[in-house]
Design an enzyme around this catalytic site. Sequence first.
Site, mmCIF file in Angstrom:
data_model
loop_
_atom_site.group_PDB
_atom_site.id
_atom_site.type_symbol
_atom_site.label_atom_id
_atom_site.label_comp_id
_atom_site.label_asym_id
_atom_site.label_seq_id
_atom_site.Cartn_x
_atom_site.Cartn_y
_atom_site.Cartn_z
ATOM 1 N N ASP A 42 -7.980 -5.488 -0.062
ATOM 2 C CA ASP A 42 -8.459 -6.281 -1.195
ATOM 3 C C ASP A 42 -8.058 -7.751 -1.144
ATOM 4 O O ASP A 42 -8.548 -8.548 -1.933
ATOM 5 C CB ASP A 42 -7.946 -5.676 -2.509
ATOM 6 C CG ASP A 42 -8.789 -4.487 -2.930
ATOM 7 O OD1 ASP A 42 -9.936 -4.398 -2.464
ATOM 8 O OD2 ASP A 42 -8.293 -3.648 -3.697
ATOM 9 N N HIS A 64 0.862 -1.185 0.000
ATOM 10 C CA HIS A 64 0.000 0.000 0.000
ATOM 11 C C HIS A 64 0.892 1.226 0.000
ATOM 12 O O HIS A 64 1.967 1.217 0.603
ATOM 13 C CB HIS A 64 -0.901 -0.009 1.250
ATOM 14 C CG HIS A 64 -2.062 0.902 1.121
ATOM 15 N ND1 HIS A 64 -1.981 2.235 1.396
ATOM 16 C CD2 HIS A 64 -3.340 0.658 0.698
ATOM 17 C CE1 HIS A 64 -3.156 2.793 1.168
ATOM 18 N NE2 HIS A 64 -3.995 1.853 0.733
HETATM 19 N N1 CMC Z 1 4.025 -7.811 -4.241
HETATM 20 C C1 CMC Z 1 5.376 -7.843 -4.321
HETATM 21 N N2 CMC Z 1 6.156 -6.748 -4.201
HETATM 22 C C2 CMC Z 1 5.551 -5.582 -3.969
HETATM 23 C C3 CMC Z 1 4.138 -5.470 -3.861
HETATM 24 C C4 CMC Z 1 3.396 -6.641 -4.004
HETATM 25 N N3 CMC Z 1 2.064 -6.598 -3.936
HETATM 26 N N4 CMC Z 1 3.833 -4.195 -3.629
HETATM 27 C C5 CMC Z 1 4.974 -3.506 -3.610
HETATM 28 N N5 CMC Z 1 6.001 -4.344 -3.814
HETATM 29 C C6 CMC Z 1 7.424 -3.970 -3.886
HETATM 30 C C7 CMC Z 1 7.736 -3.394 -5.256
HETATM 31 O O1 CMC Z 1 8.132 -4.388 -6.159
HETATM 32 C C8 CMC Z 1 8.830 -2.418 -4.932
HETATM 33 O O2 CMC Z 1 10.041 -3.147 -4.815
HETATM 34 P P1 CMC Z 1 11.428 -2.491 -5.274
HETATM 35 O O3 CMC Z 1 11.614 -1.314 -4.361
HETATM 36 O O4 CMC Z 1 12.394 -3.598 -5.067
HETATM 37 O O5 CMC Z 1 11.236 -2.085 -6.720
HETATM 38 C C9 CMC Z 1 8.466 -1.915 -3.538
HETATM 39 O O6 CMC Z 1 7.633 -2.912 -2.956
HETATM 40 C C10 CMC Z 1 7.705 -0.606 -3.554
HETATM 41 O O7 CMC Z 1 6.647 -0.708 -4.500
HETATM 42 P P2 CMC Z 1 6.002 0.543 -5.196
HETATM 43 O O8 CMC Z 1 5.104 0.113 -6.310
HETATM 44 O O9 CMC Z 1 7.060 1.555 -5.508
HETATM 45 O O10 CMC Z 1 5.176 1.128 -4.000
HETATM 46 P P3 CMC Z 1 3.907 2.004 -4.124
HETATM 47 O O11 CMC Z 1 3.698 2.663 -2.825
HETATM 48 O O12 CMC Z 1 3.955 2.883 -5.314
HETATM 49 O O13 CMC Z 1 2.805 0.860 -4.405
HETATM 50 C C11 CMC Z 1 0.864 -0.379 -4.622
HETATM 51 C C12 CMC Z 1 1.590 0.689 -3.813
HETATM 52 C C13 CMC Z 1 -0.503 -0.621 -3.968
HETATM 53 C C14 CMC Z 1 0.631 0.119 -6.061
HETATM 54 C C15 CMC Z 1 1.681 -1.688 -4.657
HETATM 55 O O14 CMC Z 1 1.940 -2.139 -3.348
HETATM 56 C C16 CMC Z 1 1.015 -2.784 -5.486
HETATM 57 O O15 CMC Z 1 1.164 -2.812 -6.708
HETATM 58 N N6 CMC Z 1 0.263 -3.702 -4.801
HETATM 59 C C17 CMC Z 1 -0.500 -4.689 -5.501
HETATM 60 C C18 CMC Z 1 -1.831 -4.089 -5.968
HETATM 61 C C19 CMC Z 1 -2.817 -3.937 -4.838
HETATM 62 O O16 CMC Z 1 -2.988 -4.807 -4.002
HETATM 63 N N7 CMC Z 1 -3.523 -2.784 -4.846
HETATM 64 C C20 CMC Z 1 -4.572 -2.491 -3.869
HETATM 65 C C21 CMC Z 1 -4.175 -1.405 -2.938
HETATM 66 S S1 CMC Z 1 -5.276 -1.296 -1.506
HETATM 67 C C22 CMC Z 1 -6.777 -0.819 -2.180
HETATM 68 C C23 CMC Z 1 -6.781 0.610 -2.511
HETATM 69 O O17 CMC Z 1 -6.996 1.434 -1.618
HETATM 70 O O18 CMC Z 1 -6.544 0.955 -3.695
#
Ligand code: CMC
Length: 377
Positions: A313, A259
């Site tokens: 989710d 998140h």
């Molecule tokens: N599985 C594996 N690795 C992950 C995941 C995951 N679900 N989420 C983040 N990471 C890793 C990512 O690969 C990155 O690693 P590195 O620094 O080595 O490149 C690191 O964590 C940071 O990720 P980010 O995408 O830069 O972080 P963010 O804050 O931009 O991402 C997110 C937030 C929700 C987009 C992401 O965690 C994600 O894609 N999660 C899966 C989708 C998901 O479950 N979304 C629902 C969110 S909750 C409902 C809502 O309110 O929308």
Amino acid sequence: MAPEIMKGLKDVYLDTTTSSFIDGEVGKLLYRGYNIHDLAEQSTFEEVIYLLLYGSLPNRQELADFDSLLRSNRRIPDEVIQVLDLVKNSHPMDALRTGLSALSAFDPEVTDNSPEATIRKGIRLTAMGPTIVAAHHRLRQGLEPVAPNPDLNHAGNFLYMLFNEVPDEETTRLLDVDFILHAEHGANASAFAARVTASTISDLHSAVVTGVGTLKGPAHGGAAEEVMKMSLEIGQPENAEEYCRARLESGGRIMGFGHRVYRAEDPRARHLRERARALSEKMGQPHWFQILSYVEEEAMVPYRSRGIHVNVDFFAGCIYYLLGITDDLFISIFALGRIPGWTLQCVEQFEDNILIRPLLEYTGEMDLSYVPIEQRS
Ligand code: CMC
């Protein structure tokens, strides 16, 4: 000097709000000051909508009046049903976006951005949203839409209109809690997008349509559907280890984890975890919950130290699936829960408006000579 780029607007405060408070470090969420755990355990979605829109918990009479107001606003114009019929082959989120947009043609207050009118429109959109989703779902199956049932609460009526069958109390409460958990969440991508639309002094219908379009992506509202697809691909708990290893080693993500704000567990997940466990056992399909447990308790454990935990989710998809809800409807359910939150964010935006208009640092070429088309090779 190069400007500092706040990519993805991470950690940027856009404005103040009294809608919800999130402490991502400890996993705390308050709506209008009330803890999400108390609301999920003791409240109803109708009460939460009232709380969000009016800022305080209703007394018995206020809640009864508000509930009747919602019930009396569920019907959508026949013309909107016709529009939904025209787009019946589209994804339910596209149909919801189109249906909400079409409602603007029939709303007498569409251009009134006063707080009172915005709240009244938000109530109508909240009441009519489930009717749009259910009508579209019926039409795409070649079935007649089911008219709203004024004897049922918001969650129960939605299930009734989807399946043409009055749901039992337990099932109704599951969806009621799910709506509560999705109702509001600060400057998430869809609420931010809705605020951007409101900031141009557009109107609530346009802002909510913007919110629906933004919620649709798998990084935001689409994760529940992706989690269930993953569970179906895994099939049985014994396949989960191999699946997760392959996915994570190839740089893939496990949906329903991580998140932008929470570094601890998303406090909303707890309520769906227990419900998913109970429901999968009750339905004689414990393997779905066992798969999710393996992913949470084994595969993703190393990610905890990086602040990556389950989010709201992760367990939602399993619940919807076990209730017999088609997987492409999962995001729409999130959207139906979020309409009050988008409305509140727009009320706040309209009340103290400033056009939201950030900058982009230009990194392209400069001052090129224009070559007439006949001289270009
Ligand atoms: N599985 C594996 N690795 C992950 C995941 C995951 N679900 N989420 C983040 N990471 C890793 C990512 O690969 C990155 O690693 P590195 O620094 O080595 O490149 C690191 O964590 C940071 O990720 P980010 O995408 O830069 O972080 P963010 O804050 O931009 O991402 C997110 C937030 C929700 C987009 C992401 O965690 C994600 O894609 N999660 C899966 C989708 C998901 O479950 N979304 C629902 C969110 S909750 C409902 C809502 O309110 O929308």
